[in-house]
Design a protein around this motif. Structure first.
Motif, PDB file in Angstrom:
ATOM      1  N   ALA A  58       0.819  -1.213   0.000  1.00  0.00           N
ATOM      2  CA  ALA A  58       0.000   0.000   0.000  1.00  0.00           C
ATOM      3  C   ALA A  58       0.850   1.260   0.000  1.00  0.00           C
ATOM      4  O   ALA A  58       0.319   2.368   0.018  1.00  0.00           O
ATOM      5  N   VAL A  59       2.183   1.105  -0.022  1.00  0.00           N
ATOM      6  CA  VAL A  59       3.104   2.240  -0.014  1.00  0.00           C
ATOM      7  C   VAL A  59       3.340   2.667  -1.464  1.00  0.00           C
ATOM      8  O   VAL A  59       3.937   1.919  -2.248  1.00  0.00           O
ATOM      9  N   GLN A  60       2.887   3.836  -1.814  1.00  0.00           N
ATOM     10  CA  GLN A  60       2.950   4.302  -3.203  1.00  0.00           C
ATOM     11  C   GLN A  60       4.383   4.339  -3.722  1.00  0.00           C
ATOM     12  O   GLN A  60       4.661   3.860  -4.831  1.00  0.00           O
ATOM     13  N   ALA A  61       5.291   4.910  -2.959  1.00  0.00           N
ATOM     14  CA  ALA A  61       6.682   5.032  -3.406  1.00  0.00           C
ATOM     15  C   ALA A  61       7.322   3.663  -3.577  1.00  0.00           C
ATOM     16  O   ALA A  61       8.114   3.445  -4.507  1.00  0.00           O
ATOM     17  N   ALA A  62       6.975   2.720  -2.710  1.00  0.00           N
ATOM     18  CA  ALA A  62       7.551   1.376  -2.805  1.00  0.00           C
ATOM     19  C   ALA A  62       7.046   0.667  -4.063  1.00  0.00           C
ATOM     20  O   ALA A  62       7.820   0.008  -4.770  1.00  0.00           O
ATOM     21  N   ILE A  76      15.282   3.669  -5.614  1.00  0.00           N
ATOM     22  CA  ILE A  76      14.271   4.326  -6.451  1.00  0.00           C
ATOM     23  C   ILE A  76      13.076   4.737  -5.595  1.00  0.00           C
ATOM     24  O   ILE A  76      12.517   5.829  -5.777  1.00  0.00           O
ATOM     25  N   GLU A  77      12.676   3.889  -4.643  1.00  0.00           N
ATOM     26  CA  GLU A  77      11.608   4.269  -3.708  1.00  0.00           C
ATOM     27  C   GLU A  77      11.990   5.543  -2.945  1.00  0.00           C
ATOM     28  O   GLU A  77      11.157   6.448  -2.771  1.00  0.00           O
ATOM     29  N   PHE A  78      13.242   5.604  -2.506  1.00  0.00           N
ATOM     30  CA  PHE A  78      13.733   6.774  -1.772  1.00  0.00           C
ATOM     31  C   PHE A  78      13.615   8.038  -2.626  1.00  0.00           C
ATOM     32  O   PHE A  78      13.170   9.092  -2.155  1.00  0.00           O
TER      33      PHE A  78
END
Length: 779
Positions: free
Chosen positions: A260-264, A353-355
C-alpha cells in the motif's frame, strides 16, 4: 545545490600563484563507470549481432568447418571437397604457396554458404502453415516430417529468427473479394447484397487488377507490404486525439495489491520495467512462439518499446526512438521531474528508487505557471499540439524540458487518487479504475510516450500505452513480466517497503523548468480531451461462472465460444447483427502486426437466429459447432496472410497514390465497426503460480469504443475458471450501455454452455431469472 555540484568533474579558480584545479574524483569515477557501462553495451550488441547474424549456425561452427576443410585439403581426401578446393584455386589463379591462406578463405566461404542454405531451409519451413488447419489427432505426413525443431535446436536470441521469417503474401484479389462478400452477406438485404456484388465484380474487372500489380511490386521490394502504411495512415496521420481513440490500458492484479506504499510500488515497478529493458537490449528474452509449438513470432515491435515517443506534426506524426536513456520522467501534482535511475553505470536498487520517489512525493514546491495541465496537449487534437510545439517548445528551457520527457525510458504518473476493486462498491470502483487508466484527468498522463505507468496513492498500478509503435500483445508481455517480477522476485519487506539499502547521497530528482506563455492552447486542448473522456462509459467485470476449462471439455475453442456469445449478446442488446472486428496477429511474418477476423459470419448468425427463434436444441448445437469451426477457420486465414481487410486497405492506399477513385473500396473502408473486440492473451503462465497464489489474477486491459454507436470489448482468459471483460461505449449514444451489454454477455455465455451441456439445461432454465439477478449484483 547537490545535483549542480555532482554535474561537474572539476572546478578551477585563478589565484596569484596561478590556476588551482580542484578535481572531483567522485564525479570522475562516475564518468568512468558510465563509460564502461556504455562500452559493455556496445560490445554486447556487437556480439549479439554476430550470433543472430549466423543463426541457426553458431560462430564456433566456423572453426569446425575450417579445421575440417584444412584436414581434407592437406590429406587430399573427401574427393568432392578437394575437387571444389582445386577448382577454387584455379578460378582465382592462386599460387601454390598460398594454399593455407586460400584454404582458410575457401572454408569461410563454404561456411557462409552453409549458413545461407540453412536459413533458406528455415524460411521455407516457416512459410509452411498448413499445420494450423489440421484437426487435433489428424496430423498429415507433411507436418510430421516438418523439421523446424531440427534447425532451431540452439538457444535463439530475441531477434534470431527475424531474417528467416517469411514475407507477408499478397492474396489473390478474387479470393479477397469472395471472402468479403461472404462476410457482409448476413448484414445486407437481398438488393443491397446484389448491389455490393456488382460493385465488387466491377472493381475486379477494371481497377482491381491494376492496383494489385502495384501491390505485388511493393511486396517484392518491402519487408512487409502492410505494416508501414498501416502505421502511417491508421495511426500517425490521424489528427484526432489519441487518448481514448487509440491508446489502450492495462490493469494491476484483481484481488491483490502487493504493497500500500505508493513510493515502494513505484520503486519495484520501475525496477522491473528496467530489468525487462535490459533483457530486450541484451536480447535475452526468448522469442515469442505460437502457443504449444516451436513456431517463432516476429519480435520487431520490441525494438521501440522504450525511449520512444510520438511527436505531433501538421499532417502526420513521427515516431522518435533513442538508443538508450538513463532516466524516467515523473509527474506528480502538476510538477514534472527527471529521475535518474542509473548512477556510475549501476542501476539503482528498488529501495533507492523508492527513496527518490518519496522525495518527489514530499516535495512541497508548487507547479510553475501553465505546468500543471501541460499534459493536456498530448490528449487533444494533434494539429494544435503540433503548432504549439513549433511555437513554444522548439528552443530554450521549454525544449530542454520537453526533450527530457520525450527521451525518457518511459513516463511515470504518481496519482493522488486511490483505485482498484475496493470499498462498498467494488464493481463501480473497477469501472472508475478503467476510466482512470484510459484517460485520467486528461492532463496527468503523457499520451505520446510509448507507454506511461500510473502508480496510485493506495499502491495500485496500471499503464496506458500508445498504439502506433506496437500492438497489445507486445505490451502485455512486458506487463506480465513487470507484475510477476514485482510480486514474486523483488518483493517487499514486512512494512511494505522495497528491499535493499539506500545511498542517501543520491542527488535529488531534477525539477523540469518551463516558460509557458498564458496565450497557449492548453486550455482548449484540455476542453476537447475532457469532453471526449466524459463521454466514455467503461465497465469491467470478472466472469466467474466458468472459464476455458469447461469450454475445452466440450472440444470447442474458447475464443470461438466467446466470440459467438458476443454475437448473441449483441443481437439481444440491439435486435440485429453488425460488422464485428476481432484483432488477430500476423506475426508469423516479418514485421507483421494485425489482421481483422470478421466474427459476424453466416454461420454465427444462423445459430443466433435459431436459438432466439426457439428451434430444437439438437439443431442449435449443430449450428453452433458449424459457427465455431467457421470462426476458427477465419482466424487461421487471418493469421496466415489470407485475411480481407489489410489487403483491401492497401489497395485503397495504392488507388490514392495513383489518384483514382474506387466506389467499391471507398464504401468498404467507410463501413463502421460497431462491435470491436480483442483478446488479451496470457503469454507467460510460467511466471504466475496460480495454484499456490490463486489471488494473483491479472485483470487484463481495455480500449475505447471504435464507433460512436458501438461497443469496444476486450477480454482475457485467466486460468481455467475465469474470464475478465472490459466493455466500453459512449454516453452520447442512447442505444448503447456498457453495463447492460455486460449483463447480456454474461447471460449469453451461460445460455450457450447450458445448450451444449444438456444434462444441466433444465437446472439452468429454472434458475435463469436468479442467475441474471446474480449477474447484475456481480456487475
Amino acid at each position: 545545490m547537490a545535483e549542480a555540484h555532482q554535474a561537474v568533474a572539476f572546478q578551477f579558480t585563478i589565484t596569484p600563484e596561478g590556476i588551482d584545479l580542484q578535481l572531483s574524483y567522485q564525479a570522475l569515477n562516475q564518468i568512468y563507470l558510465s563509460g564502461v557501462r556504455s562500452w559493455k553495451k556496445r560490445v554486447s550488441r556487437m556480439r549479439n549481432s554476430v550470433i543472430k547474424g549466423v543463426y541457426p549456425a553458431s560462430p564456433s561452427s566456423w572453426l569446425f568447418v575450417v579445421i575440417y576443410s584444412l584436414s581434407c585439403v592437406t590429406a587430399q581426401v573427401r574427393v568432392c571437397l578437394f575437387v571444389l578446393f582445386v577448382f577454387f584455386l584455379q578460378l582465382f589463379r592462386i599460387a601454390q604457396g598460398q594454399t593455407m591462406v586460400s584454404a582458410l578463405v575457401f572454408s569461410t566461404l563454404l561456411w557462409l554458404s552453409l549458413i545461407l542454405t540453412l536459413r533458406f531451409c528455415l524460411k521455407l519451413l516457416l512459410s509452411y502453415h498448413r499445420w494450423m488447419f489440421e484437426q487435433h489427432g489428424r496430423v498429415s505426413t507433411t507436418t510430421k516430417v516438418w523439421v523446424v525443431r531440427l534447425l532451431s535446436g540452439r538457444k535463439p536470441l530475441l531477434y534470431s529468427y527475424q531474417t528467416s521469417l517469411p514475407h507477408l503474401p499478397v492474396p489473390a484479389i478474387k479470393d479477397t473479394l469472395t471472402r468479403y462478400l461472404e462476410s457482409v452477406r448476413p448484414l445486407l438485404t437481398g438488393p443491397e447484397f446484389e448491389r455490393m456484388s456488382e460493385l465488387a465484380n466491377q472493381f475486379e474487372s477494371t481497377l482491381g487488377n491494376r492496383l494489385q500489380r502495384y501491390l505485388k511490386l511493393k511486396a517484392l521490394w518491402a519487408t512487409n507490404y502492410v505494416s508501414d502504411w498501416w502505421e502511417e495512415y491508421i495511426y500517425l496521420r490521424s489528427r484526432s486525439p489519441i487518448m481514448v481513440n487509440s491508446n489502450y490500458y492495462g490493469m494491476d492484479f484483481l484481488y491483490v495489491t502487493p504493497t500500500a506504499v505508493q513510493a515502494a510500488r513505484a520503486g519495484n515497478t520501475i525496477t522491473a520495467l528496467l530489468l525487462y529493458r535490459r533483457k530486450v537490449n541484451r536480447e535475452e528474452l526468448k522469442p515469442t512462439r505460437v502457443p504449444g509449438t516451436v513456431i517463432p513470432l516476429c519480435a520487431a515491435q520490441c525494438e521501440r518499446m522504450f525511449n520512444t515517443t510520438r511527436t505531433p506534426g501538421d499532417e502526420t506524426d513521427v515516431l522518435q526512438h533513442w538508443q538508450d536513456s538513463e532516466f524516467v520522467a515523473v509527474y506528480h501534482r502538476g510538477r514534472f521531474f527527471r529521475l535518474w535511475v542509473y548512477r556510475a553505470g549501476r542501476l539503482l536498487c528498488p529501495r533507492e528508487i523508492e527513496f527518490q520517489i518519496q522525495r518527489i512525493l514530499d516535495d512541497p514546491s508548487p507547479p510553475q505557471p501553465g505546468e500543471d495541465k501541460l499534459g493536456a496537449l498530448t490528449a487533444g487534437d494533434r494539429i494544435p499540439w503540433s503548432q504549439m510545439r513549433k511555437q513554444y517548445f522548439s528552443s530554450g528551457v521549454n525544449k530542454r524540458s520537453l526533450d527530457a520527457i520525450e527521451r525518457a525510458a518511459f513516463f511515470v504518473t504518481l496519482d493522488d487518487e486511490e483505485q482498484g476493486m475496493k470499498g462498498d462498491d467494488p464493481a463501480g470502483n473497477l469501472d472508475r479504475y478503467a476510466k482512470s487508466l484510459l484517460h485520467g484527468k486528461c492532463y496527468d498522463r503523457w499520451f505520446d510516450k510509448s507507454f506511461s505507468i500510473v502508480i496510485y496513492k493506495n499502491g495500485k498500478n496500471g499503464l496506458n500505452a500508445e498504439h502506433s509503435w506496437a500492438d497489445a500483445p507486445t505490451v502485455a508481455h512486458l506487463w506480465e513480466y513487470t507484475l510477476a517480477t514485482d510480486a514474486f522476485q523483488l518483493g517487499y519487506t514486512e512494512d511494505g517497503h522495497c528491499k535493499g539499502e539506500v545511498d542517501r547521497s543520491l542527488p535529488h530528482p531534477q525539477r523540469l523548468l518551463w516558460d509557458i506563455p498564458t496565450e497557449t492552447q492548453v486550455t482548449s486542448s484540455l476542453a476537447v480531451a475532457t469532453a471526449l473522456a466524459d463521454n466514455v462509459d467503461c465497465h469491467v467485470f470478472p466472469f466467474r461462472e466458468f472459464g476455458k476449462g469447461r469450454i475445452k471439455k466440450l472440444r470447442i475453442s474458447p475464443d470461438a465460444f466467446i466470440q459467438i456469445s458476443l454475437q448473441l449478446a449483441y443481437y439481444r442488446d440491439r435486435g440485429g447483427f453488425c460488422l464485428t472486428y476481432e484483432a488477430s496477429m500476423t506475426r508469423l511474418f516479418r514485421e507483421g502486426r494485425t489482421e481483422t477476423v470478421r466474427s459476424c459470419s453466416n454461420e454465427s448468425c444462423a445459430f443466433v437466429k435459431a436459438l432466439e427463434g426457439g428451434e430444437g436444441a439438437e439443431q442449435c448445437r449443430r449450428l453452433f459447432r458449424l459457427a465455431a469451426e467457421k470462426h476458427q477457420n477465419l482466424y487461421r486465414l487471418a493469421m496466415t496472410g489470407a485475411g480481407i481487410d489489410r489487403h483491401l486497405f492497401c489497395l485503397y492506399v495504392v488507388s490514392k497514390y495513383l489518384g483514382v477513385d474506387s466506389p467499391f473500396l471507398k464504401e468498404v473502408l467507410s463501413e463502421p465497426w460497431r462491435l470491436s473486440t480483442s483478446q488479451t492473451p496470457i503469454q507467460q503462465m510460467e511466471l504466475f503460480d496460480l495454484k499456490n497464489h490463486p489471488d494473483f489474477i491479472s485483470l487484463g486491459g481495455g480500449f475505447g469504443p471504435v464507433a460512436d454507436d458501438g461497443y469496444g470489448v476486450s477480454y482475457i482468459i485467466v486460468g481455467e475458471d475465469m474470464i475478465n471483460f472490459h466493455v466500453s461505449s459512449k454516453y452520447s449514444c442512447s442505444d448503447t450501455d456498457s453495463h447492460r451489454f455486460g449483463v447480456q454477455i454474461s447471460q449469453a455465455l451461460q445460455d450457450i454452455l447450458a445448450l451444449l451441456t444438456p444434462e444441466t439445461k433444465t437446472a439452468s432454465s429454472n434458475s435463469k431469472g436468479p442467475a441474471q439477478t446474480q449477474s447484475k449484483k456481480l456487475l
